[in-house]
Write a protein that holds these residues in place. Structure first.
Motif, PDB file in Angstrom:
ATOM      1  N   TYR A  18       0.847  -1.201   0.000  1.00 38.82           N
ATOM      2  CA  TYR A  18       0.000   0.000   0.000  1.00 38.82           C
ATOM      3  C   TYR A  18       0.884   1.253   0.000  1.00 38.82           C
ATOM      4  CZ  TYR A  18      -4.649  -2.059   0.965  1.00 38.82           C
ATOM      5  OH  TYR A  18      -5.857  -2.726   0.888  1.00 38.82           O
ATOM      6  N   GLU A  19       1.923   1.204   0.800  1.00 44.17           N
ATOM      7  CA  GLU A  19       2.808   2.366   0.907  1.00 44.17           C
ATOM      8  C   GLU A  19       3.484   2.653  -0.442  1.00 44.17           C
ATOM      9  OE1 GLU A  19       5.580   1.963   4.125  1.00 44.17           O
ATOM     10  OE2 GLU A  19       5.835   4.151   4.253  1.00 44.17           O
ATOM     11  N   ARG A  20       3.978   1.595  -1.085  1.00 48.22           N
ATOM     12  CA  ARG A  20       4.653   1.778  -2.373  1.00 48.22           C
ATOM     13  C   ARG A  20       3.669   2.216  -3.451  1.00 48.22           C
ATOM     14  NH1 ARG A  20       7.463  -2.550  -4.933  1.00 48.22           N
ATOM     15  NH2 ARG A  20       5.753  -3.906  -4.331  1.00 48.22           N
ATOM     16  N   MET A  21       2.467   1.670  -3.397  1.00 49.69           N
ATOM     17  CA  MET A  21       1.457   2.055  -4.393  1.00 49.69           C
ATOM     18  C   MET A  21       1.101   3.529  -4.251  1.00 49.69           C
ATOM     19  SD  MET A  21      -0.839  -1.368  -3.951  1.00 49.69           S
ATOM     20  CE  MET A  21      -2.322  -0.738  -4.733  1.00 49.69           C
ATOM     21  N   ALA A  22       0.911   3.975  -3.001  1.00 52.92           N
ATOM     22  CA  ALA A  22       0.575   5.389  -2.793  1.00 52.92           C
ATOM     23  C   ALA A  22       1.696   6.269  -3.331  1.00 52.92           C
ATOM     24  CB  ALA A  22       0.324   5.651  -1.304  1.00 52.92           C
ATOM     25  N   PRO A  58     -10.434  -1.629   3.560  1.00 54.21           N
ATOM     26  CA  PRO A  58     -10.579  -0.173   3.377  1.00 54.21           C
ATOM     27  C   PRO A  58      -9.843   0.623   4.457  1.00 54.21           C
ATOM     28  CG  PRO A  58     -12.695  -1.261   3.086  1.00 54.21           C
ATOM     29  CD  PRO A  58     -11.730  -2.315   3.554  1.00 54.21           C
ATOM     30  N   PHE A  59      -9.829   0.082   5.676  1.00 49.91           N
ATOM     31  CA  PHE A  59      -9.104   0.781   6.745  1.00 49.91           C
ATOM     32  C   PHE A  59      -7.610   0.796   6.453  1.00 49.91           C
ATOM     33  CE2 PHE A  59      -6.712   0.664  10.725  1.00 49.91           C
ATOM     34  CZ  PHE A  59      -7.100   1.888  11.264  1.00 49.91           C
ATOM     35  N   ARG A  60      -7.079  -0.360   6.074  1.00 48.92           N
ATOM     36  CA  ARG A  60      -5.650  -0.462   5.784  1.00 48.92           C
ATOM     37  C   ARG A  60      -5.273   0.486   4.633  1.00 48.92           C
ATOM     38  NH1 ARG A  60      -1.926  -5.248   4.586  1.00 48.92           N
ATOM     39  NH2 ARG A  60      -3.355  -5.892   2.947  1.00 48.92           N
ATOM     40  N   ALA A  61      -6.079   0.476   3.579  1.00 46.96           N
ATOM     41  CA  ALA A  61      -5.815   1.351   2.427  1.00 46.96           C
ATOM     42  C   ALA A  61      -5.857   2.819   2.850  1.00 46.96           C
ATOM     43  CB  ALA A  61      -6.839   1.097   1.326  1.00 46.96           C
ATOM     44  N   LEU A 224       2.786  -2.427  -8.947  1.00 42.45           N
ATOM     45  CA  LEU A 224       3.236  -1.182  -9.579  1.00 42.45           C
ATOM     46  C   LEU A 224       3.239  -1.274 -11.110  1.00 42.45           C
ATOM     47  CD1 LEU A 224       6.129  -0.084  -7.196  1.00 42.45           C
ATOM     48  CD2 LEU A 224       3.672   0.271  -6.988  1.00 42.45           C
ATOM     49  N   LEU A 225       2.728  -2.365 -11.665  1.00 38.01           N
ATOM     50  CA  LEU A 225       2.749  -2.487 -13.132  1.00 38.01           C
ATOM     51  C   LEU A 225       1.725  -1.575 -13.811  1.00 38.01           C
ATOM     52  CD1 LEU A 225       3.605  -6.233 -13.797  1.00 38.01           C
ATOM     53  CD2 LEU A 225       5.039  -4.205 -14.085  1.00 38.01           C
ATOM     54  N   THR A 226       0.769  -1.049 -13.067  1.00 39.91           N
ATOM     55  CA  THR A 226      -0.099  -0.010 -13.642  1.00 39.91           C
ATOM     56  C   THR A 226       0.760   1.216 -13.971  1.00 39.91           C
ATOM     57  OG1 THR A 226      -0.612   0.574 -11.356  1.00 39.91           O
ATOM     58  CG2 THR A 226      -2.279  -0.680 -12.557  1.00 39.91           C
TER      59      THR A 226
END
Lengths: 291, 228
Positions: A18-22, A58-61, A224-226
């Motif tokens: 989640y951290e890397r995606m953000a 949803p909380f984690r995100a 992260l491929l998006t």
């Protein structure tokens, strides 16, 4: 680059992801209910899974500013297990939840009579709950599975514009384009679709109704491929607006048909940033609508 | 807190939300939907499940201008529960929590002190405190938490410190905080110090206050009822 990942199984990913995606620009995602690798033995096991899709995930995100939504269904593989059939009776309760923006993943795995029955029953639920549907296409016998899926969708009465057919490749794209359904592509490190192949498909078919996802799960996959696909588009000569359409506005438009998408004020489909209206409600549902 | 006046204040504050049919904004509150939902729940309690799930979409999620501790969805859900026939209440409170998403669960937790359910909601508090969802843990430490025994309550307070929930969320914190909680907080402070990490300021302040020997007659000791 703002990114909406329209198909990712965060249950199987770490909080570090989640951290890397953000950090990579992911601001919203949809997590479809699926098979967990280990077959489940009762409907009760699905209750806990679905609860986490409308509770803990949803909380984690949210800890990283990512808006989490879900799609709920009995997946095609477990549709064949009689112990899991009662899951169909649980679905209506989850399809009423705020964060649930479609019925899915539905579709075929081995194309059995049981899968036929469960697929059709769940498309009927999508009609009844006024929700879009996310259709998984099989890994084996994919082209025929895709054709058959399109036939089931056509019979369901669901508007093709409210259906995405996912995990497409070069062979299955033309069929789905002609149907009016949305086209989903899962970008994987080696298998389903790669960023360079995706760029070629966008060159050939354009950006309309095209959805790019990482479908990251418990297998070899990369959330992260998006982003990598967006960068490959830019390197190939697409402009920032094309990338924004594919990675943000298209998924917002598709899942926005649920009336339940919630995004920050500056992240609506077409509006520029910074036009937040004081007094609009927390969560800033930009695509409102009733159920 | 008297439940009935509190419910009436909640109803008044929710209905005071600006009418949503303004052209420049989302609807904030669908009054017709709410009125019909409240009527229907009284006549047909089994309808509550779907109405409860839809309350956030229909009533919005903003803090109420007149009662900013409450959001519109929480308030609407509390009123829906309060509209049930009393015999249906214990079963529906349990079901709406167990079958709810996180927002529905939070609303049930907030409703508990306002509804005539006795101790029936205590297992729901324990469930919420077991989660790591700060929305649920803090909602569980509202006025109904007076029904938690002291050991469970202390653990919940410490969990707030661990998970970064402001201690202001804890109902009657200063009445209830006792020497055992001070010992637990001191241990936590030692671990944080050893690790070179900060302690949350509100926890430090609470520990400092608890560490000062009380003069007789000061009103800061633990409430007698909770010591039982």
């Amino acid at each position: 680059m703002r990114i909406f990942d329209p198909h990712i199984h965060m249950t199987s990913r770490t909080t570090d992801d989640y951290e890397r995606m953000a950090a990579a620009g992911v601001r919203a995602l949809v997590e479809p209910a699926f098979w967990l690798g280990q077959p489940r033995t009762s409907a009760a096991s699905f209750v806990d899974y679905f609860d986490s899709l409308v509770g803990w995930e949803p909380f984690r995100a949210g800890q990283f500013g990512i808006r989490h939504h879900a799609t709920i269904a009995l997946n095609p593989k477990e549709a064949n297990d009689p112990r899991c059939r009662e899951v169909l009776d649980l679905l209506p309760r989850y399809l009423d939840k705020d964060g649930v923006v479609a019925v899915g993943e539905v579709g075929y795995d081995s194309m059995t009579p049981e899968e036929d029955e469960v697929f059709a029953a769940q498309l009927a639920l999508a009609v009844a709950h006024e929700l879009p549907a996310l259709v998984h296409t099989p890994h084996r016998d994919k082209a025929r599975g895709t054709e058959r899926s399109l036939a089931v969708v056509a019979e369901s009465g669901l508007d093709p514009g409210r259906v995405v057919i996912d995990h497409l490749n070069e062979v299955t794209v033309p069929l789905v384009r002609d149907s009016g359904c949305w086209l989903g592509f899962s970008i994987y490190p080696e298998t389903k679709m790669s960023p360079p192949r995706m760029v070629e498909l966008l060159r050939t078919y354009g950006t309309e109704r095209m959805l790019v996802n990482s479908a990251a799960d418990w297998g070899r996959s990369d959330p992260l491929l998006t982003r990598a696909t967006g960068e490959a588009m830019l390197a190939a000569g697409f402009d920032a607006d094309d990338v924004d359409r594919v990675l943000w506005r298209n998924p917002v438009e598709f899942y926005g048909q649920s009336g339940r998408l919630e995004l920050a004020d500056d992240e609506s489909a077409g509006e520029p940033a910074g036009e937040a209206t004081p007094g609009t409600f927390e969560g800033n549902s930009i695509l409102r609508g009733g159920s | 807190m008297e439940p009935e006046p509190e419910l009436e204040r909640l109803r008044a504050a929710l209905l005071a939300v600006p009418d949503g049919r303004l052209p420049d904004r989302d609807w904030l509150l669908d009054r017709d939907w709410l009125a019909e939902a409240l009527r229907r729940v009284g006549a047909e309690p089994a309808a509550l499940g779907r109405l409860f799930a839809a309350a956030g979409r229909r009533c919005g999620r903003t803090p109420l201008p007149d009662l900013p501790d409450w959001t519109a969805d929480d308030a609407a859900r509390v009123l829906l529960l309060a509209a049930l026939p009393p015999t249906e209440l214990p079963g529906q409170v349990e079901a709406r929590y167990r079958e709810g998403d996180a927002a529905e669960r939070r609303a049930v937790l907030r409703a508990l002190p306002l509804l005539p359910v006795g101790d029936a909601g205590v297992p729901l508090l324990h469930d919420a405190i077991r989660t790591n969802d700060t929305r649920l843990v803090s909602a569980a430490l509202g006025p109904y938490s007076t029904r938690l025994d002291q050991a469970a309550w202390r653990q919940a307070v410490l969990k707030c410190v661990f998970t970064g929930i402001p201690l202001a969320a804890v109902h009657r914190l200063h009445d209830r905080a006792d020497a055992e909680l001070a010992t637990m907080l001191a241990g936590f402070a030692d671990e944080r110090r050893a690790a070179g990490r900060d302690m949350p300021a509100d926890a430090t302040a609470l520990l400092a206050r608890l560490s000062v020997p009380h003069r007789s007659g000061t009103p800061t000791g633990p409430g007698a009822e909770e010591e039982a």
